[in-house]
Design an enzyme around this catalytic site. Sequence first.
Site, short mmCIF file in Angstrom:
data_model
loop_
_atom_site.label_atom_id
_atom_site.label_comp_id
_atom_site.label_asym_id
_atom_site.label_seq_id
_atom_site.Cartn_x
_atom_site.Cartn_y
_atom_site.Cartn_z
N SER A 135 -3.38 3.48 0.08
CA SER A 135 -2.03 4.11 -0.17
C SER A 135 -2.39 5.57 -0.69
O SER A 135 -3.15 5.94 -1.36
CB SER A 135 -1.54 3.42 -1.42
OG SER A 135 -0.34 4.28 -2.00
N LYS A 161 -0.91 3.92 4.24
CA LYS A 161 0.38 3.94 3.82
C LYS A 161 0.38 5.24 2.99
O LYS A 161 -0.48 5.81 2.38
CB LYS A 161 0.76 2.96 2.74
CG LYS A 161 1.54 2.92 1.50
CD LYS A 161 1.74 1.81 0.60
CE LYS A 161 2.02 2.17 -0.85
NZ LYS A 161 2.10 1.00 -1.60
N LYS A 163 3.03 7.85 0.55
CA LYS A 163 4.21 7.93 -0.01
C LYS A 163 5.34 9.10 0.46
O LYS A 163 4.78 10.06 1.13
CB LYS A 163 3.73 8.48 -1.56
CG LYS A 163 2.92 7.48 -2.28
CD LYS A 163 3.83 6.35 -2.71
CE LYS A 163 2.83 5.44 -3.50
NZ LYS A 163 3.56 4.18 -3.92
N ASP A 188 6.08 4.18 1.71
CA ASP A 188 6.43 3.82 0.41
C ASP A 188 7.46 4.97 -0.24
O ASP A 188 6.71 5.87 -0.55
CB ASP A 188 5.44 3.31 -0.56
CG ASP A 188 5.76 2.73 -1.79
OD1 ASP A 188 7.01 2.70 -2.01
OD2 ASP A 188 4.77 2.17 -2.50
N GLU A 213 8.45 0.82 2.48
CA GLU A 213 8.36 -0.07 1.18
C GLU A 213 9.47 0.61 0.35
O GLU A 213 9.42 1.83 -0.16
CB GLU A 213 7.01 -0.07 0.64
CG GLU A 213 6.69 -0.83 -0.63
CD GLU A 213 5.29 -0.46 -1.05
OE1 GLU A 213 4.61 -0.33 -0.15
OE2 GLU A 213 4.89 -0.80 -2.12
N ASP A 238 9.08 -3.89 -3.15
CA ASP A 238 8.15 -3.86 -4.21
C ASP A 238 8.67 -4.05 -5.57
O ASP A 238 8.87 -5.33 -6.13
CB ASP A 238 7.26 -2.83 -4.11
CG ASP A 238 6.06 -2.27 -5.30
OD1 ASP A 238 6.30 -3.20 -6.22
OD2 ASP A 238 5.51 -1.40 -5.15
N LYS A 262 2.53 -7.87 -6.82
CA LYS A 262 1.53 -7.15 -7.70
C LYS A 262 1.81 -8.06 -8.72
O LYS A 262 2.73 -8.40 -9.24
CB LYS A 262 2.34 -5.94 -8.14
CG LYS A 262 1.88 -4.69 -7.12
CD LYS A 262 2.69 -3.57 -7.64
CE LYS A 262 2.39 -2.26 -6.64
NZ LYS A 262 3.50 -1.25 -6.90
N GLY A 290 -1.21 -2.27 -5.31
CA GLY A 290 -2.33 -1.63 -6.43
C GLY A 290 -1.37 -0.70 -7.36
O GLY A 290 -0.39 -0.29 -6.98
O1 OSB Z 1 4.42 1.80 -5.27
O2 OSB Z 1 2.78 0.65 -4.77
C1 OSB Z 1 3.44 1.54 -5.65
C2 OSB Z 1 0.59 3.54 -7.74
C3 OSB Z 1 1.47 3.55 -8.81
C4 OSB Z 1 2.79 2.95 -8.89
C5 OSB Z 1 3.26 2.25 -7.87
C6 OSB Z 1 2.55 2.36 -6.54
C7 OSB Z 1 1.41 2.68 -6.38
C8 OSB Z 1 0.28 2.77 -5.45
C9 OSB Z 1 -0.91 2.81 -5.48
O3 OSB Z 1 0.84 2.92 -4.22
C10 OSB Z 1 -1.88 1.70 -4.96
C11 OSB Z 1 -3.25 1.84 -5.29
O4 OSB Z 1 -3.54 1.32 -6.36
O5 OSB Z 1 -4.25 2.16 -4.46
MG MG Z 2 5.28 0.36 -3.84
#
Ligand code: OSB
Ligand code: MG
Length: 368
Positions: A135, A161, A163, A188, A213, A238, A262, A290
């Site tokens: 991510s 992925k 953001k 995401d 996402e 999510d 998660k 994550g």
């Molecule tokens: O939405 O998946 C998410 C990190 C913090 C809060 C929300 C998210 C995330 C990530 C990080 O996408 C994923 C990772 O830990 O590598």
């Molecule tokens: Mg997410």
Amino acid sequence: MKVEAVTIREVRMPLKYFFETSFGRTESRRVLLVTAHCEGVDGWAECVAGDGPFFSYEWVETAWATLRDFLAPMVVGTTLSEAKESAALMSRVRGHNMAKAALENALWDADARQKQQPLWKLLGGTLSEIACGVSIGIQDSHEQLLEKIETELNAGYQRIKVKVKPGWDVEVLSKIRKRWPKIILSCDANSAYRLSDLEHLRMFDDFNLLMIEQPLWNDDIYQHSKLQRELKTSICLDESIRQAGDAEMAIEVNACRIINIKTGRVGGFSESIAIHDLCQHHNIPVWCGGMLETGIGRAHNVALSTLPNFRLPGDVSASKRYWAEDIVAPEIEVTPRGTIPVRDVTGTGYEVKKDLVQKLTVRAETIR
Ligand code: OSB
Ligand code: MG
């Protein structure tokens, strides 16, 4: 297994690089760790609550207070034959899933060690190797993002992925697709859009994304079902999935075609397994999300990802992407084919570096 005491502690760890989502930038983490002391064995887990109530209403201080004043007292002194029994003991507390998950999962860790079994086996895992994606947060420039993607592809990760948020979306995705027409790509939004953005979101259909996402509001299911009807791209939920009932509703109303699990968001391993099983029954693939975990939470994510319906690469990546030095040994490492082989040893297979944890601890309390 008797639960004799529970320790909660806070450690501070700077991230190697900042991580930015549509709800904000994180440069350093305050991490709440839970240790369950059970008849000579310690089980560890990590609470994924963040520095502030931005991903969800939970944050470090609510998790700390809820664990200290309510959750730990509900399990300390009890005798469990299986860790999952702790979920029922804590069920009188409404919500606070991240706090609950930390305690329940510490008990699973202790249970695995008491029974001298690998945690992944105790969870019902079957896969011997898990598939890894990354991510990648919002960067200061498009060039920086493309460079990061290149690095991760060279490292072997199976899925990228990125953001997204209004102003950092269509143009960025289009540049990525031009440069890498064939990679498995998803995005995401962390709830950055509204259903009224439908015409804008339709443009995402041009990029052959594996999924988008959580495009809409963080606790919405109904509007996502309206959006999914209008998009070719699969929606993955999510934030909206906090318990098995949410997954059931989302599947029934076709609000998504994929679900991200998660363990912190859903209150622990037992609810994670329930959601996994429900999705498997409905032929909805899941993957493990994550939350910028240290090796303690990361090792738990590896174990959970061995369940058979974790059919898509998760956000479970190497320790060294986040930390100068992780708090477990060995650190979590990813093979050049973008996988983590599961360690067939008692517990998680990743031991907590207690001296380092002690050095990083800013406060600790033990509930007896
Ligand atoms: O939405 O998946 C998410 C990190 C913090 C809060 C929300 C998210 C995330 C990530 C990080 O996408 C994923 C990772 O830990 O590598
Ligand atoms: Mg997410």
